[in-house]
Design an enzyme around this catalytic site. Structure first.
Site, PDB file in Angstrom:
ATOM      1  N   GLU A 196       0.894  -1.179  -0.026  1.00  0.00           N
ATOM      2  CA  GLU A 196       0.119  -0.127   0.102  1.00  0.00           C
ATOM      3  C   GLU A 196       0.872   1.386  -0.195  1.00  0.00           C
ATOM      4  O   GLU A 196       0.571   2.313   0.774  1.00  0.00           O
ATOM      5  CB  GLU A 196      -1.138   0.037   1.331  1.00  0.00           C
ATOM      6  CG  GLU A 196      -1.981  -0.905   1.072  1.00  0.00           C
ATOM      7  CD  GLU A 196      -2.964  -1.201   2.093  1.00  0.00           C
ATOM      8  OE1 GLU A 196      -2.940  -0.646   3.160  1.00  0.00           O
ATOM      9  OE2 GLU A 196      -3.960  -2.203   2.020  1.00  0.00           O
ATOM     10  N   GLU A 314      -5.042  -8.368  -1.872  1.00  0.00           N
ATOM     11  CA  GLU A 314      -5.714  -8.026  -0.440  1.00  0.00           C
ATOM     12  C   GLU A 314      -6.836  -7.675  -0.449  1.00  0.00           C
ATOM     13  O   GLU A 314      -7.145  -6.595  -1.014  1.00  0.00           O
ATOM     14  CB  GLU A 314      -4.673  -7.514   0.532  1.00  0.00           C
ATOM     15  CG  GLU A 314      -5.321  -7.369   1.953  1.00  0.00           C
ATOM     16  CD  GLU A 314      -4.410  -6.455   2.791  1.00  0.00           C
ATOM     17  OE1 GLU A 314      -3.098  -6.627   2.886  1.00  0.00           O
ATOM     18  OE2 GLU A 314      -5.015  -5.552   3.385  1.00  0.00           O
TER      19      GLU A 314
END
Length: 539
Positions: A196, A314
């Site tokens: 991320e 994810e």
């Protein structure tokens, strides 16, 4: 069994009978063309780094499920993974970019994660000792897991301003760790770079051109360490939220053949504390919004990186550990299975569920290790849905969602049908587009040939000894006692519970006469297996 299932259907359809809302229609499958293909091991689950004192909304739902301290000897855990017969596990998460590997010439102190006010995500750097890495790899080998490991992509960088980090990635610690992994013969399916850090990032971000340069370096390291190896791991990146400009620049900077997989994260239900989580899950318009991200990523890969493929690295539905009393209950399977179906249609090769265990969204309960409803949803998908995706159409209602794949490990087609309506009982016929086209083109046909054509619009199951013996398999999923937030999933009227020895229960279908329509009760999900369905795309 047919008699028992008939009683189950009668009981399950009582709400629809009272509601006086029954809808008839058709589900038409086109087996002539492949829409997309997934990997054989499409279903994936994550093991995260969060410690037990990771809390959201005055709750601390992670307990001891971290990479660092998960009880690998718990019998339920091994059996849950082994039931998949090669479950893909991604080791990674928010704290991975703060993990140091206690190996080689590490110059920094290597201590466990600790709460730290000014630390990234409120934690200090953490340490993975090689003794623990050895334990994890023994466990992965024993359970047959395929491993994707997320590397620390912030090591050596410095914070420039706010969440922007700059400077070259210091690859030395990761390289020593990878070298140790290779020396021990540990099988890693893929190495993922960072978590991320794309776009504006979550907590931290790195510019795409710098990230691309660092990926070129990581590719060189992988090529050197696995030189002469029969199985070289894939390189996966960036493991972040989709940002078109950033993703395009990353592909352009890294260049041809560097990245094997473009991984992205999705949490399209919003915050775990949102009181409207259930209404979002049951809203077809909200579920459809995910198609925008899937479609755009597919487009930029075709245009800028056709040598790569797409993964959802994810996805937990609701972020910040998931929604309490939602993400771990039956109702979440409407979102989960719908997104598996949607992702596969948009050329997603792998879909990693956050998490295998930990938080509210774990497939397994974080303290008892007992499977939550989504575990069984993922397991049924893994066992029934093959990698070839087919086109399917149904105009019955936007609340009836349908997906079709070639069946896994056998001939025929498997349907996934999801009924989001709380009052409509859908009664559907499964039809083959091939036969509909043939019937439409035939003008002067006899009664016998018409009957034969009509029969072919259904999919046969078993040996054609007689029409009466032709059966299909059905797996109907409902919540226990009709309570959407139940933590117990019911399959064909039977609650799914571990056996007395902790084994995953048998997931048995009911066999239904192929001539009968498919009945999908309100707020239920069904897998329908149609063996011998004529589908040239299935080979």
């Amino acid at each position: 069994m047919e008699l028992c299932f008939g009683w189950f259907l009668l009981v399950a359809s009582i709400p629809a009978i009272f509601a006086q809302d029954i809808s008839h229609g058709s589900i038409v499958v086109d087996g002539t063309m492949t829409v997309a293909q997934t990997d054989d091991n499409f279903v994936c689950a994550t093991i995260d780094w969060w410690p037990h004192d990771k809390c959201n909304y005055d709750q601390c739902p992670w307990h001891y499920t971290s990479v660092m301290n998960l009880n690998l000897s718990h019998p339920f855990l091994a059996k849950a993974i082994q039931a998949f017969n090669r479950l893909r596990i991604r080791v990674g998460g928010s704290l991975q970019d703060q993990v140091l590997y206690d190996v080689g010439n590490l110059k920094s102190p290597c201590h466990p994660f600790q709460k730290m006010k000014d630390g990234l995500f409120g934690f200090s750097k953490g340490c993975l000792h090689m003794e623990r890495w050895d334990e994890l790899n023994r466990f992965f080998k024993e359970t047959g897991a395929m491993v994707t490991f997320g590397l620390n992509a912030l090591h050596g960088r410095h914070k420039i301003k706010r969440s922007l980090w700059g400077g070259d990635w210091d690859s030395s610690n990761a390289q020593d760790f990878m070298k140790y992994t290779v020396s021990k013969g540990y099988q890693i399916d893929s190495w993922e770079f960072g978590n991320e850090l794309s776009g504006n990032g979550i907590g931290a971000h790195v510019h795409a051109d710098q990230y691309g340069k660092d990926l070129v370096n990581l590719r060189r390291i992988i090529n050197e360490l696995y030189k002469g190896s029969q199985s070289k791991p894939s390189l996966v990146a960036p493991g972040g939220f989709y940002d078109e400009e950033w993703f395009v620049k990353l592909l352009q900077t890294s260049g041809f053949g560097v990245i094997d997989v473009m991984s992205h994260h999705m949490y399209n239900l919003g915050a775990g504390v949102d009181p409207k989580l259930v209404s979002k899950i049951l809203n077809p318009d909200h579920l459809n919004k995910a198609a925008y991200t899937f479609g755009n990523l597919t487009h930029i890969i075709r245009r800028h990186g056709p040598w790569t493929s797409a993964w959802v690295g994810e996805s937990g539905g609701a972020y910040n550990s998931g929604g309490a009393h939602v993400s771990n209950t039956f109702v979440n399977s409407f979102w989960y299975l719908d997104q598996l179906g949607m992702a596969s249609k948009y050329h997603t090769k792998v879909y990693c569920r956050q998490t295998l265990i930990g938080g509210n969204y774990g497939l397994l309960n974080a303290t008892t290790f007992v499977p939550n409803p989504d575990y069984y949803s993922g397991l049924l998908w893994h066992r029934l849905m093959g990698k070839v995706v087919l086109n399917v159409e149904s105009h019955a209602s936007p609340f009836l969602r349908s997906y079709a794949h070639c069946s896994k490990g056998r001939t025929g087609v498997t349907l996934l049908v999801i009924n989001l309506s709380n009052q409509t009982n859908f009664i559907m016929n499964a039809q083959n587009s091939i036969n509909l086209k043939l019937a439409a083109n035939e003008q002067n046909i006899s009664r016998d040939s018409f009957t034969h054509s009509l029969k072919k619009t259904f999919s046969w199951v078993g040996t054609k000894a007689s029409d009466d013996a032709l059966l299909r398999e059905e797996y109907h999923l409902t919540p226990k006692d009709g309570y959407l937030r139940s933590r117990t999933m019911v399959l064909n009227g039977i609650p799914l519970e571990l056996t007395s020895t902790g084994d995953i229960p048998s997931l048995n279908p009911v066999r239904v006469n192929v001539k009968s329509p498919i009945t999908i009760s309100p707020l239920s999900i069904a897998f329908i297996v149609l063996p011998n369905f004529e589908a040239p795309a299935c080979g």
